[in-house]
Design a protein around this motif. Structure first.
Motif, PDB file in Angstrom:
ATOM      1  N   ASP A  33     -12.858  -6.078   0.833  1.00 12.99           N
ATOM      2  CA  ASP A  33     -12.304  -4.535   0.878  1.00 12.99           C
ATOM      3  C   ASP A  33     -11.438  -4.049  -0.057  1.00 12.99           C
ATOM      4  OD1 ASP A  33     -13.849  -4.194   2.976  1.00 12.99           O
ATOM      5  OD2 ASP A  33     -12.026  -4.611   4.579  1.00 12.99           O
ATOM      6  N   MET A  34     -10.595  -5.040  -0.677  1.00 11.65           N
ATOM      7  CA  MET A  34      -9.535  -4.660  -1.657  1.00 11.65           C
ATOM      8  C   MET A  34     -10.433  -4.454  -3.025  1.00 11.65           C
ATOM      9  SD  MET A  34      -6.763  -4.553  -0.711  1.00 11.65           S
ATOM     10  CE  MET A  34      -5.495  -4.997   0.682  1.00 11.65           C
ATOM     11  N   GLN A  35     -11.427  -5.342  -3.393  1.00 12.16           N
ATOM     12  CA  GLN A  35     -12.337  -5.110  -4.415  1.00 12.16           C
ATOM     13  C   GLN A  35     -12.966  -3.598  -4.260  1.00 12.16           C
ATOM     14  OE1 GLN A  35     -14.814  -8.476  -4.640  1.00 12.16           O
ATOM     15  NE2 GLN A  35     -13.442  -9.436  -6.024  1.00 12.16           N
ATOM     16  N   MET A  36     -13.593  -3.293  -3.099  1.00 16.93           N
ATOM     17  CA  MET A  36     -14.128  -2.177  -2.899  1.00 16.93           C
ATOM     18  C   MET A  36     -13.327  -0.967  -3.002  1.00 16.93           C
ATOM     19  SD  MET A  36     -16.179  -0.863   0.446  1.00 16.93           S
ATOM     20  CE  MET A  36     -14.635  -0.665   1.410  1.00 16.93           C
ATOM     21  N   THR A  37     -11.978  -1.035  -2.423  1.00 20.76           N
ATOM     22  CA  THR A  37     -10.921   0.004  -2.637  1.00 20.76           C
ATOM     23  C   THR A  37     -10.705   0.320  -4.228  1.00 20.76           C
ATOM     24  OG1 THR A  37     -10.248  -0.596  -0.401  1.00 20.76           O
ATOM     25  CG2 THR A  37      -8.682   0.632  -1.787  1.00 20.76           C
ATOM     26  N   GLN A  38     -10.455  -0.782  -4.728  1.00 18.84           N
ATOM     27  CA  GLN A  38     -10.059  -0.485  -6.233  1.00 18.84           C
ATOM     28  C   GLN A  38     -11.216   0.055  -6.735  1.00 18.84           C
ATOM     29  OE1 GLN A  38      -9.945  -3.803  -9.547  1.00 18.84           O
ATOM     30  NE2 GLN A  38      -7.887  -3.852  -8.555  1.00 18.84           N
ATOM     31  N   ALA A  39     -12.340  -0.385  -6.699  1.00 18.09           N
ATOM     32  CA  ALA A  39     -13.676   0.240  -7.412  1.00 18.09           C
ATOM     33  C   ALA A  39     -13.741   1.636  -7.072  1.00 18.09           C
ATOM     34  CB  ALA A  39     -14.548  -0.576  -7.003  1.00 18.09           C
ATOM     35  N   LEU A  40     -13.633   2.113  -5.734  1.00 19.10           N
ATOM     36  CA  LEU A  40     -13.723   3.342  -5.312  1.00 19.10           C
ATOM     37  C   LEU A  40     -12.774   4.383  -6.013  1.00 19.10           C
ATOM     38  CD1 LEU A  40     -14.534   2.737  -1.416  1.00 19.10           C
ATOM     39  CD2 LEU A  40     -16.092   3.952  -3.238  1.00 19.10           C
ATOM     40  N   MET A  41     -11.505   4.007  -6.103  1.00 25.69           N
ATOM     41  CA  MET A  41     -10.730   4.624  -6.843  1.00 25.69           C
ATOM     42  C   MET A  41     -10.968   5.054  -8.138  1.00 25.69           C
ATOM     43  SD  MET A  41      -6.822   2.786  -5.858  1.00 25.69           S
ATOM     44  CE  MET A  41      -6.044   4.089  -6.961  1.00 25.69           C
ATOM     45  N   ALA A  42     -11.594   4.113  -9.065  1.00 23.19           N
ATOM     46  CA  ALA A  42     -11.876   4.239 -10.175  1.00 23.19           C
ATOM     47  C   ALA A  42     -13.372   5.121 -10.331  1.00 23.19           C
ATOM     48  CB  ALA A  42     -12.237   3.051 -11.068  1.00 23.19           C
ATOM     49  N   ALA A  43     -14.360   4.696  -9.545  1.00 19.71           N
ATOM     50  CA  ALA A  43     -15.448   5.562  -9.489  1.00 19.71           C
ATOM     51  C   ALA A  43     -15.229   6.984  -8.988  1.00 19.71           C
ATOM     52  CB  ALA A  43     -16.356   4.854  -8.459  1.00 19.71           C
ATOM     53  N   GLY A  44     -14.266   7.090  -8.442  1.00 18.91           N
ATOM     54  CA  GLY A  44     -13.823   8.559  -7.875  1.00 18.91           C
ATOM     55  C   GLY A  44     -13.145   9.395  -8.756  1.00 18.91           C
ATOM     56  N   GLY A  45     -12.623   8.688 -10.106  1.00 17.89           N
ATOM     57  CA  GLY A  45     -12.304   9.534 -11.003  1.00 17.89           C
ATOM     58  C   GLY A  45     -10.598   9.651 -11.316  1.00 17.89           C
ATOM     59  N   THR A  46      -9.852   8.609 -10.607  1.00 14.89           N
ATOM     60  CA  THR A  46      -8.522   8.763 -10.524  1.00 14.89           C
ATOM     61  C   THR A  46      -7.980   8.269 -11.975  1.00 14.89           C
ATOM     62  OG1 THR A  46      -8.527   6.558  -9.909  1.00 14.89           O
ATOM     63  CG2 THR A  46      -8.064   8.130  -7.946  1.00 14.89           C
ATOM     64  N   LEU A  47      -8.604   7.405 -12.572  1.00 15.69           N
ATOM     65  CA  LEU A  47      -7.947   7.224 -13.928  1.00 15.69           C
ATOM     66  C   LEU A  47      -8.297   8.055 -14.959  1.00 15.69           C
ATOM     67  CD1 LEU A  47      -6.516   5.164 -15.950  1.00 15.69           C
ATOM     68  CD2 LEU A  47      -8.549   3.864 -16.060  1.00 15.69           C
ATOM     69  N   ARG A  48      -9.595   8.962 -14.820  1.00 14.19           N
ATOM     70  CA  ARG A  48     -10.168   9.714 -15.529  1.00 14.19           C
ATOM     71  C   ARG A  48      -9.256  11.085 -15.435  1.00 14.19           C
ATOM     72  NH1 ARG A  48     -12.798  14.127 -14.570  1.00 14.19           N
ATOM     73  NH2 ARG A  48     -13.206  13.400 -12.219  1.00 14.19           N
ATOM     74  N   ARG A  49      -8.697  11.305 -14.255  1.00 14.13           N
ATOM     75  CA  ARG A  49      -7.976  12.767 -14.268  1.00 14.13           C
ATOM     76  C   ARG A  49      -6.688  12.431 -15.036  1.00 14.13           C
ATOM     77  NH1 ARG A  49     -11.080  12.840  -9.236  1.00 14.13           N
ATOM     78  NH2 ARG A  49      -9.484  11.199  -8.263  1.00 14.13           N
ATOM     79  N   ALA A  50      -6.101  11.098 -14.572  1.00 14.06           N
ATOM     80  CA  ALA A  50      -4.901  10.787 -15.253  1.00 14.06           C
ATOM     81  C   ALA A  50      -4.906  10.841 -16.768  1.00 14.06           C
ATOM     82  CB  ALA A  50      -4.469   9.680 -14.699  1.00 14.06           C
TER      83      ALA A  50
END
Length: 426
Positions: free
Chosen positions: A139-156
């Motif tokens: 779950d933790m790996q999935m949560t982390q990956a979903l944040m990245a795939a959802g564009g959080t770092l890109r938007r920052a």
């Protein structure tokens, strides 16, 4: 867009209940028409049953077909997906039929996602998040990956880039002021320094999360150590709910390090059963103890079953035979009865939360870390630079690093590195 059309299996390897074949490129509709014997194409984005036939007219399968005309598709190109029975023979035959059509070829690993990046449908950091999501096991790996795939770092990164461009524009304005306007130039420079330092602090906060994020991705190592017959192997078996480790009243049963993978509270954990720590004369046993000490030194967390064990930042003291002896250091646990195991798991989870907090922006690759560190260094150099021209040059270096992070600087070497990790169907 690419001139050729690619195809690949986009689902798990057969045999399976269902297999999904993905086709992308200018000849996707033509390929579908050929496979369906020239029948009319289904409406876009409407799942439709179509009989598939070979080039020689042999019937193959009735498939569920979906069309996504570009640019409204994952890759930005015309895309067709075929959902068929997950037979290895059928999938192989369909791929052979597709490969025989002119202009079609099997996709390279990650080529669908790479085309999506080129088309502006996906950012580079989002693509890396997608790769991490495919590999996620907990779950933790999935949560982390979903944040990245959802564009959080890109938007920052886009926000940082916009602010950097604004800073550079202000520096250009500062250069336009002559000595007569020195007070105005000084105010612009001071304001620029404050803005640079604020930006550097935000990037530093993201980099501070990198090691924690890396722990989540690669897994957290927990070594179980202690003297012979302290209950190490029994505890490993109890925590893993298996008979992974050999349990015996004879001292020295465990001579090598045994690794047992676990999921504890959503974290991927490698639990290490080690040789008992004592003075040994047997050379094989001494080597087992040496390995135990080395793995414990490198572990992220240690469960110490020694009588004199004490808690510290890396250590949890555990009294593993509480059913046989009521006194002992640390958390009282009985591997035999299960008493105290829930308390131990809760204590481990608290330590894992401290080791790998999930809040804030996270990076998903060493590539991202490297570009952020380069940007941070350039920002620090810019903040310390008194010469306006050199300050502008440092800011351009920082801007280039952010461009490489997000894909604005699309060097082929960077793209090759990112998409080599993908499977063919992505």
């Amino acid at each position: 867009m690419a001139a050729d059309t690619i195809f690949a299996l986009a689902s798990g390897a057969p045999p399976a209940a269902v297999a999904v074949l993905r086709i992308s490129g200018p000849s996707a509709d033509r390929a579908l028409s050929a496979l369906t014997g020239g029948r009319a194409l289904p409406d876009p984005r409407r799942a439709t049953l179509r009989p598939l036939v070979a080039a020689n007219g042999d019937p193959l399968e009735t498939a569920l077909v979906l069309r996504f005309p570009g640019p409204a598709s994952f890759t930005g190109e015309d895309v067709v997906e075929l959902q068929v029975t997950g037979s290895a023979a059928l999938v192989s035959r369909l791929q052979t039929e597709l490969a025989a059509q002119p202009g079609l070829r099997i996709a390279e690993p990650g080529e669908f996602a790479r085309r999506a990046v080129h088309a502006g449908k996906l950012g580079l950091t989002e693509a890396e998040g997608l790769a991490a999501l495919i590999d996620a096991e907990t779950d933790m790996q999935m949560t982390q990956a979903l944040m990245a795939a959802g564009g959080t770092l890109r938007r920052a990164a886009e926000d940082w880039r916009t602010r950097l461009i604004s800073l550079l524009a202000d520096i250009e304005a500062e250069l336009d002021f002559g000595e007569a306007e020195a007070d105005i130039s000084d105010r612009i420079a001071a304001d620029g320094t404050a803005r640079i330092e604020a930006l550097a602090a935000e990037i530093a906060a993201t980099l501070a999360q990198h090691n924690a994020a890396r722990l989540v991705r690669r897994g957290i190592t927990i070594a179980v150590i202690g003297p012979p017959n302290a209950g190490k192997s029994s505890l490993v078996n109890a925590l893993s709910q298996s008979d992974a480790a050999i349990v015996s009243p004879q001292a020295g049963t465990t001579r090598d390090v045994l690794t047992v993978p676990l999921d504890i509270g959503g974290y991927r954990v490698d639990l290490l059963d080690t040789a008992g720590l004592h003075e040994a004369s047997d050379p094989v046993e001494r080597e087992g103890i040496r390995r135990a000490l080395a793995r414990a030194e490198a572990a992220d967390l240690v469960l110490d079953l020694a009588e004199d064990a004490a808690d510290d930042d890396r250590t949890l003291a555990v009294h593993a035979k509480a059913d046989l002896s009521g006194s002992g250091q640390g958390l009282a646990v009985s591997s035999e009865t299960g008493a105290g195991l829930d308390d131990l798991l809760a204590a481990i989870r608290q330590r894992l939360d401290r080791l790998a907090p999930s809040q804030g922006l996270v990076t998903t690759s060493e590539r991202q870390r490297g570009h952020l560190e380069a940007c941070q260094t350039a920002l620090h150099n810019a903040a310390d630079e008194g010469d306006t021209v050199l300050r502008a040059e440092h800011l351009r270096t920082a801007l280039h690093a952010l461009g490489a992070l997000s894909g604005h600087v699309e060097a082929e070497a960077i793209l090759d590195q990112v998409f080599a990790r993908f499977c063919m169907g992505k």
